[in-house]
Motif scaffolding. Structure first.
Motif, PDB file in Angstrom:
ATOM      1  N   TYR A 153       0.846  -1.192   0.000  1.00  0.00           N
ATOM      2  CA  TYR A 153       0.000   0.000   0.000  1.00  0.00           C
ATOM      3  C   TYR A 153       0.877   1.237   0.000  1.00  0.00           C
ATOM      4  N   VAL A 154       0.375   2.311  -0.602  1.00  0.00           N
ATOM      5  CA  VAL A 154       1.045   3.606  -0.574  1.00  0.00           C
ATOM      6  C   VAL A 154       0.128   4.543   0.218  1.00  0.00           C
ATOM      7  N   LYS A 155       0.638   5.071   1.340  1.00  0.00           N
ATOM      8  CA  LYS A 155      -0.163   5.944   2.212  1.00  0.00           C
ATOM      9  C   LYS A 155       0.716   7.045   2.780  1.00  0.00           C
ATOM     10  N   ARG A 156       0.074   8.012   3.409  1.00  0.00           N
ATOM     11  CA  ARG A 156       0.777   9.127   4.052  1.00  0.00           C
ATOM     12  C   ARG A 156       0.781   8.910   5.569  1.00  0.00           C
ATOM     13  N   VAL A 157       1.944   9.092   6.194  1.00  0.00           N
ATOM     14  CA  VAL A 157       2.043   8.992   7.645  1.00  0.00           C
ATOM     15  C   VAL A 157       1.380  10.225   8.252  1.00  0.00           C
ATOM     16  N   ILE A 158       0.409   9.976   9.120  1.00  0.00           N
ATOM     17  CA  ILE A 158      -0.310  11.051   9.805  1.00  0.00           C
ATOM     18  C   ILE A 158       0.092  11.095  11.277  1.00  0.00           C
ATOM     19  N   GLY A 159       0.102   9.928  11.924  1.00  0.00           N
ATOM     20  CA  GLY A 159       0.391   9.870  13.350  1.00  0.00           C
ATOM     21  C   GLY A 159       1.617   9.052  13.666  1.00  0.00           C
ATOM     22  N   LEU A 160       2.463   9.587  14.532  1.00  0.00           N
ATOM     23  CA  LEU A 160       3.672   8.927  14.995  1.00  0.00           C
ATOM     24  C   LEU A 160       3.372   8.203  16.308  1.00  0.00           C
ATOM     25  N   PRO A 161       4.275   7.323  16.757  1.00  0.00           N
ATOM     26  CA  PRO A 161       4.051   6.657  18.044  1.00  0.00           C
ATOM     27  C   PRO A 161       3.770   7.668  19.157  1.00  0.00           C
ATOM     28  N   ASN A 162       2.763   7.353  19.966  1.00  0.00           N
ATOM     29  CA  ASN A 162       2.313   8.157  21.123  1.00  0.00           C
ATOM     30  C   ASN A 162       1.500   9.390  20.743  1.00  0.00           C
ATOM     31  N   ASP A 163       1.282   9.654  19.457  1.00  0.00           N
ATOM     32  CA  ASP A 163       0.402  10.751  19.047  1.00  0.00           C
ATOM     33  C   ASP A 163      -1.051  10.383  19.321  1.00  0.00           C
ATOM     34  N   VAL A 164      -1.872  11.398  19.558  1.00  0.00           N
ATOM     35  CA  VAL A 164      -3.319  11.229  19.657  1.00  0.00           C
ATOM     36  C   VAL A 164      -3.920  11.855  18.407  1.00  0.00           C
ATOM     37  N   ILE A 165      -4.585  11.021  17.591  1.00  0.00           N
ATOM     38  CA  ILE A 165      -5.144  11.437  16.300  1.00  0.00           C
ATOM     39  C   ILE A 165      -6.659  11.502  16.421  1.00  0.00           C
ATOM     40  N   GLU A 166      -7.235  12.557  15.862  1.00  0.00           N
ATOM     41  CA  GLU A 166      -8.684  12.726  15.901  1.00  0.00           C
ATOM     42  C   GLU A 166      -9.109  13.583  14.718  1.00  0.00           C
ATOM     43  N   VAL A 167     -10.300  13.304  14.205  1.00  0.00           N
ATOM     44  CA  VAL A 167     -10.911  14.188  13.214  1.00  0.00           C
ATOM     45  C   VAL A 167     -12.259  14.620  13.775  1.00  0.00           C
ATOM     46  N   LYS A 168     -12.434  15.930  13.869  1.00  0.00           N
ATOM     47  CA  LYS A 168     -13.736  16.464  14.272  1.00  0.00           C
ATOM     48  C   LYS A 168     -14.081  17.636  13.366  1.00  0.00           C
ATOM     49  N   ASN A 169     -15.335  17.674  12.953  1.00  0.00           N
ATOM     50  CA  ASN A 169     -15.811  18.674  11.996  1.00  0.00           C
ATOM     51  C   ASN A 169     -14.925  18.690  10.749  1.00  0.00           C
ATOM     52  N   HIS A 170     -14.526  17.513  10.291  1.00  0.00           N
ATOM     53  CA  HIS A 170     -13.712  17.309   9.083  1.00  0.00           C
ATOM     54  C   HIS A 170     -12.289  17.841   9.210  1.00  0.00           C
ATOM     55  N   SER A 171     -11.856  18.229  10.390  1.00  0.00           N
ATOM     56  CA  SER A 171     -10.510  18.749  10.583  1.00  0.00           C
ATOM     57  C   SER A 171      -9.675  17.732  11.354  1.00  0.00           C
ATOM     58  N   LEU A 172      -8.427  17.575  10.925  1.00  0.00           N
ATOM     59  CA  LEU A 172      -7.494  16.660  11.564  1.00  0.00           C
ATOM     60  C   LEU A 172      -6.820  17.349  12.747  1.00  0.00           C
ATOM     61  N   TYR A 173      -6.815  16.663  13.884  1.00  0.00           N
ATOM     62  CA  TYR A 173      -6.130  17.147  15.073  1.00  0.00           C
ATOM     63  C   TYR A 173      -5.092  16.110  15.490  1.00  0.00           C
ATOM     64  N   ILE A 174      -3.891  16.571  15.757  1.00  0.00           N
ATOM     65  CA  ILE A 174      -2.837  15.717  16.274  1.00  0.00           C
ATOM     66  C   ILE A 174      -2.402  16.307  17.603  1.00  0.00           C
ATOM     67  N   ASN A 175      -2.540  15.503  18.634  1.00  0.00           N
ATOM     68  CA  ASN A 175      -2.216  15.945  20.004  1.00  0.00           C
ATOM     69  C   ASN A 175      -2.947  17.239  20.362  1.00  0.00           C
ATOM     70  N   GLY A 176      -4.211  17.334  19.914  1.00  0.00           N
ATOM     71  CA  GLY A 176      -5.049  18.477  20.243  1.00  0.00           C
ATOM     72  C   GLY A 176      -4.863  19.704  19.368  1.00  0.00           C
ATOM     73  N   GLU A 177      -3.907  19.671  18.437  1.00  0.00           N
ATOM     74  CA  GLU A 177      -3.657  20.817  17.566  1.00  0.00           C
ATOM     75  C   GLU A 177      -4.226  20.574  16.172  1.00  0.00           C
ATOM     76  N   LYS A 178      -4.998  21.525  15.694  1.00  0.00           N
ATOM     77  CA  LYS A 178      -5.566  21.434  14.348  1.00  0.00           C
ATOM     78  C   LYS A 178      -4.434  21.510  13.321  1.00  0.00           C
TER      79      LYS A 178
END
Length: 169
Positions: free
Chosen positions: A74-99
């Protein structure tokens, strides 16, 4: 004449060994299958990926990586690293609470990113997503979190079709 043939033979053998070494340990090619990385990569494009880079460094957020699974790559993009908290809310990506600003996505891709609850990426694993969020099989929906040893390289450039020749970084 025999000496000339021997010299040519040595040159050919050295070239074959060198090509095998480069192909096995440094660079290889992969064909993009499907539209999950559109518009960054398109179906049928051939990319060169760097197999040696992760011997000396770790995958970084934003890297386009080749993931080896038992049935296919598979070919994909790395979004989250080890220990990161990943979330999408209202179509926006948040990593460790930062948009996050995702300059590689167009507005349609951002709006088609479905919301999901926070996920903490375990040590030694990565969260990946395709750029075409509405159809991508990735860490959200079937591919799961990616173990470090499943990442076999980082995409460096598109080599085919020739009119699409460009860097992927």
């Amino acid at each position: 004449m025999a000496k000339e043939i021997w010299e040519w033979g040595k040159a050919i053998i050295i070239a074959i060994i060198l090509a095998f070494f480069i192909r096995s340990f440094i660079f290889a090619t992969s064909i993009v299958e499907g539209a999950s990385m559109y518009p960054t990569l398109e179906n049928g494009e051939r990319v060169v990926f760097n197999k040696a880079i992760y011997f000396v460094s770790e995958p970084d957020r934003g890297d386009i990586v080749i993931i080896q699974k038992p049935t296919k790559n598979y070919v994909k993009r790395v979004i989250g690293l080890p220990n990161d908290v990943i979330e999408v809310k209202n179509h926006s990506l948040y990593i460790n609470g930062e948009k996050q600003t995702q300059t590689y996505l167009d507005e349609d891709a951002i709006q088609s990113t479905s919301d999901f609850e926070p996920i903490t990426v375990p040590e030694g694993q990565y969260f990946v997503m395709g750029d075409n969020r509405s159809i991508s099989k990735d860490s959200r929906n079937g591919l799961g979190l990616i173990k470090e040893n499943e990442i076999i390289g980082r995409s460096e450039l598109i080599i085919y079709p020739f009119n699409e020749f460009s860097l992927t970084r």
